[in-house]
Design an enzyme around this catalytic site. Structure first.
Site, PDB file in Angstrom:
ATOM      1  N   SER A 121       0.838  -1.089   0.168  1.00 50.34           N
ATOM      2  CA  SER A 121      -0.008   0.376   0.050  1.00 50.34           C
ATOM      3  C   SER A 121       0.885   1.634  -0.090  1.00 50.34           C
ATOM      4  CB  SER A 121      -0.729   0.302   1.480  1.00 50.34           C
ATOM      5  OG  SER A 121      -1.705   1.070   1.074  1.00 50.34           O
ATOM      6  N   ASP A 145      -3.128   6.064  -3.118  1.00 52.33           N
ATOM      7  CA  ASP A 145      -2.056   5.233  -2.718  1.00 52.33           C
ATOM      8  C   ASP A 145      -1.460   4.495  -3.513  1.00 52.33           C
ATOM      9  OD1 ASP A 145      -3.852   3.730  -2.089  1.00 52.33           O
ATOM     10  OD2 ASP A 145      -3.263   3.315   0.240  1.00 52.33           O
ATOM     11  N   ASN A 152      -8.432   8.568   6.597  1.00 51.02           N
ATOM     12  CA  ASN A 152      -7.157   8.785   5.603  1.00 51.02           C
ATOM     13  C   ASN A 152      -7.502   8.891   4.320  1.00 51.02           C
ATOM     14  OD1 ASN A 152      -7.180   6.025   4.828  1.00 51.02           O
ATOM     15  ND2 ASN A 152      -5.959   5.665   7.342  1.00 51.02           N
ATOM     16  N   PRO A 154      -2.179   1.836  20.255  1.00 50.59           N
ATOM     17  CA  PRO A 154      -0.549   1.094  19.298  1.00 50.59           C
ATOM     18  C   PRO A 154      -1.007   1.079  17.784  1.00 50.59           C
ATOM     19  CG  PRO A 154      -1.781  -0.094  20.759  1.00 50.59           C
ATOM     20  CD  PRO A 154      -2.630   0.660  20.499  1.00 50.59           C
ATOM     21  N   GLY A 209      -1.418  -1.045  14.042  1.00 46.64           N
ATOM     22  CA  GLY A 209      -1.376  -2.211  13.643  1.00 46.64           C
ATOM     23  C   GLY A 209      -0.907  -1.894  12.345  1.00 46.64           C
TER      24      GLY A 209
HETATM   25  P1  NG1 Z   1      -2.509   1.790  11.870  1.00 42.30           P
HETATM   26  O1  NG1 Z   1      -1.118   1.146  11.396  1.00 42.30           O
HETATM   27  O2  NG1 Z   1      -3.256   0.857  12.876  1.00 42.30           O
HETATM   28  O3  NG1 Z   1      -2.633   3.250  12.559  1.00 42.30           O
HETATM   29  C1  NG1 Z   1      -2.799   2.296   9.618  1.00 42.30           C
HETATM   30  C2  NG1 Z   1      -4.238   3.277   9.573  1.00 42.30           C
HETATM   31  C3  NG1 Z   1      -5.587   2.564   9.253  1.00 42.30           C
HETATM   32  C4  NG1 Z   1      -5.939   1.667   8.123  1.00 42.30           C
HETATM   33  C5  NG1 Z   1      -4.405   0.698   8.176  1.00 42.30           C
HETATM   34  C6  NG1 Z   1      -4.351  -0.629   7.813  1.00 42.30           C
HETATM   35  C7  NG1 Z   1      -4.282   5.663   9.940  1.00 42.30           C
HETATM   36  C8  NG1 Z   1      -4.255   7.205  11.434  1.00 42.30           C
HETATM   37  N1  NG1 Z   1      -4.051   4.346  10.091  1.00 42.30           N
HETATM   38  O4  NG1 Z   1      -3.745   1.043  10.323  1.00 42.30           O
HETATM   39  O5  NG1 Z   1      -6.068   3.359   8.809  1.00 42.30           O
HETATM   40  O6  NG1 Z   1      -5.486   1.942   7.108  1.00 42.30           O
HETATM   41  O7  NG1 Z   1      -3.120   1.411   8.010  1.00 42.30           O
HETATM   42  O8  NG1 Z   1      -3.486  -0.045   5.923  1.00 42.30           O
HETATM   43  O9  NG1 Z   1      -4.187   6.514   8.840  1.00 42.30           O
HETATM   44 ZN    ZN Z   2      -3.318   1.047   0.124  1.00 43.80          ZN
END
Ligand code: NG1
Ligand code: ZN
Length: 529
Positions: free
Chosen positions: A64, A276, A372, A498, A500
């Site tokens: 991504s 993206d 986002n 945290p 993910g």
């Molecule tokens: P994490 O890293 O858990 O914040 C990010 C994005 C999610 C989602 C995932 C998967 C933010 C704050 N967090 O997750 O919204 O898109 O990546 O790609 O944008």
């Molecule tokens: Zn993506």
């Protein structure tokens, strides 16, 4: 299972010593050179999942918005949804197994999930434009083949295109034709129908500049352009012919830095957007006459789409329930606008598309967007049937027209997952139909100034949250400190969680001014250490 073949191929795709990875919110993601064994093993797992569900399963090779050096992989379930949670655990287990234990882990998963090994398996594979993706998708194919699974390699596709293709494969073509041309035909037909009364030739107003993050989106938009009306003039930038994937460009960069990407000249009041790297997110923006940058994020996209659908529904006169799903990152102004002005119910889930998607399925029409820019609209089967029936049979002309428009929205939106191309077409259609300029759209409400920060800590899992991640339960006392800091500012809000997908803790703060939002975010990040 051909034990010798599995052993031989497993050693050809050896796991680096001591490497432990987790199937996170978006599958596995890390440096590409660490992923060969994971790809092979996800090929194996996809075969078991396909046998168990008696359906085609997708495997997408992408990371991504991550840097070009990274890569990743995720499995796509039969209706184009994210992999079921119990199988995420199997994926983690299999990815981390020592080579000599692979057979045993496969047997254990098959036993626990009652997989009939005699069943046929069909896997569809796609990849993004990263230099590492082609070789890694070959490793997926090795895993599929060694377990006797059949596969179709779609090659370079956007993530949402692969979700679409999986859904088509498993619904006997009801969702659409299971080819990339089928995807272009379905979306472009709906777009043309939806906008046919509004487009006039030579209308400059429709020009849209698109930053493609130097990724797959550019390639696919170029393929699709001949299906779209000429009045929609798309100007592609960061199209992958030069420049590094996601580097200083793309939706994630624009959203997190709150400034235009490199490689695109944003003239005053021009409507621009960024995809993206795998084209499942979209963000709009423009510079005003004073050169001030305005971001139109997922929340404003959700608001635009919701108000359009709400209006059509009231014209149709059916009692269909709209629900909007957001995460803690949604700007407070957007939530207030949706609830208080538009009077639509807003629900909150944890971060991660699968949570939002799941919640949105509870409504006749569920609209979800992450701030986002990842999001889509889901129509329940019953709502879809009702709308299609009204579009065909309703005798009141005004009602029928609204139903036909809703029917076209159903066909234009990719209901399997957030899709930058499909979202962009729906947004462009709505702006054209409503005669809205990008400034008018932006003016629906004013975002509260906000700031996101990343904090590196020894172990991010010590932070546990509740209330859709808006409050910290552990470490003890942290939430009280945040509460006290928040009280110092007006219109303020802050939370920590945290990540993910990265080894960091994310901090978010909102307040009445940018300076206060920055200060609050900084103070909260100090409290996290
Ligand atoms: P994490 O890293 O858990 O914040 C990010 C994005 C999610 C989602 C995932 C998967 C933010 C704050 N967090 O997750 O919204 O898109 O990546 O790609 O944008
Ligand atoms: Zn993506």
């Amino acid at each position: 299972m051909d034990v010798d073949a599995v052993n031989k191929f497993s050693s050809l795709h050896a796991k680096p010593n001591g490497l432990i990875l987790q199937y996170g919110t978006a599958g596995f993601r890390t440096k590409a050179y660490h992923l060969d064994h994971v790809m092979y093993r996800m090929g194996l797992l996809a075969v078991l999942r396909s046998k168990q569900t008696k359906s085609t399963i997708g495997v997408m090779v992408t990371a991504s918005h991550n840097p070009e050096e990274d890569n990743g992989v995720k499995l796509i379930d039969p209706l184009g949804e994210m992999l079921a949670p119990s199988w995420e655990e199997h994926a983690t287990h299999l990815a981390n197994a020592e080579e000599q234990d692979i057979q045993a882990v496969l047997a254990e998963i098959s036993h626990r999930e009652a997989v009939n090994l005699q069943q046929k398996a069909m896997i569809v594979i796609g990849r993004d434009t990263r230099p590492s993706s082609e070789k890694l998708s070959q490793s997926v194919i090795d895993g599929v083949s060694v377990l006797g699974g059949q596969y179709h390699d779609y090659g370079l596709v956007t993530t949402p295109q692969l979700h679409y293709l999986v859904c088509c494969q498993n619904t006997n073509g009801q969702y659409g034709k299971a080819t990339i041309e089928g995807y272009y035909q379905k979306l472009s037909k709906a777009f043309v129908e939806l906008t046919k009364q509004t487009f006039r030739s030579g209308d400059e107003y429709r020009a849209l500049k698109i930053d493609c993050a130097s990724g797959i989106g550019a390639l696919k938009l170029k393929e699709m352009e001949c299906y779209l009306p000429r009045e929609l003039s798309l100007h592609l930038f960061n199209d992958g012919t030069k420049g590094k994937l996601n580097h200083l460009c793309g939706a994630d960069f624009v959203k997190s830095h709150q400034k235009p990407p490199l490689g695109i000249e944003v003239k005053p009041n021009e409507r621009c957007c960024s995809f993206d790297g795998d084209a499942d997110r979209i963000i709009y923006y423009y510079n005003d006459a004073d050169g001030r940058f305005h971001l139109i994020d997922g929340d404003k996209i959700a608001t635009l789409i919701s108000s359009f659908l709400k209006e059509l529904l009231s014209e149709v006169g059916e009692n269909l329930k709209i629900g909007i799903v957001q995460t803690a990152y949604a700007n407070g102004s957007s939530t207030r606008y949706l609830e208080e002005v538009m009077k639509v119910p807003v629900h909150f889930t944890k971060t991660g598309v699968k949570h939002l998607h799941h919640k949105a399925q509870e409504f006749d029409i569920g609209i979800y967007f992450e701030a986002n820019g990842h999001g889509t609209v889901l129509f329940s089967k019953a709502a879809e049937m009702k709308i299609r029936q009204l579009a065909k049979e309703e005798t009141d002309g005004k009602k029928r027209k609204a139903a036909v428009m809703l029917e076209n929205v159903i066909d234009l939106i990719n209901q399997t997952v957030g899709d930058a191309i499909s979202d962009m077409l729906l947004i462009e259609a709505i702006l054209a139909l409503k005669g809205l300029s990008v400034q008018q759209w932006d003016a629906i409400y004013t975002d509260l100034p906000n700031r996101q920060l990343k904090v590196k800590v020894a172990d991010r899992q010590v932070i546990d949250t509740t209330d859709a991640e808006r409050r910290a339960v552990t470490p003890l006392g942290l939430q009280e400190v945040i509460d006290d800091l928040v009280k110092k500012y007006r219109f303020s809000r802050a939370f920590v969680r945290p990540s993910g997908t990265e080894d960091v803790v994310r901090v978010y703060a909102e307040a009445d001014s940018q300076e206060n939002a920055d200060n609050l975010a900084h103070e909260v990040s100090l409290a996290v250490f």
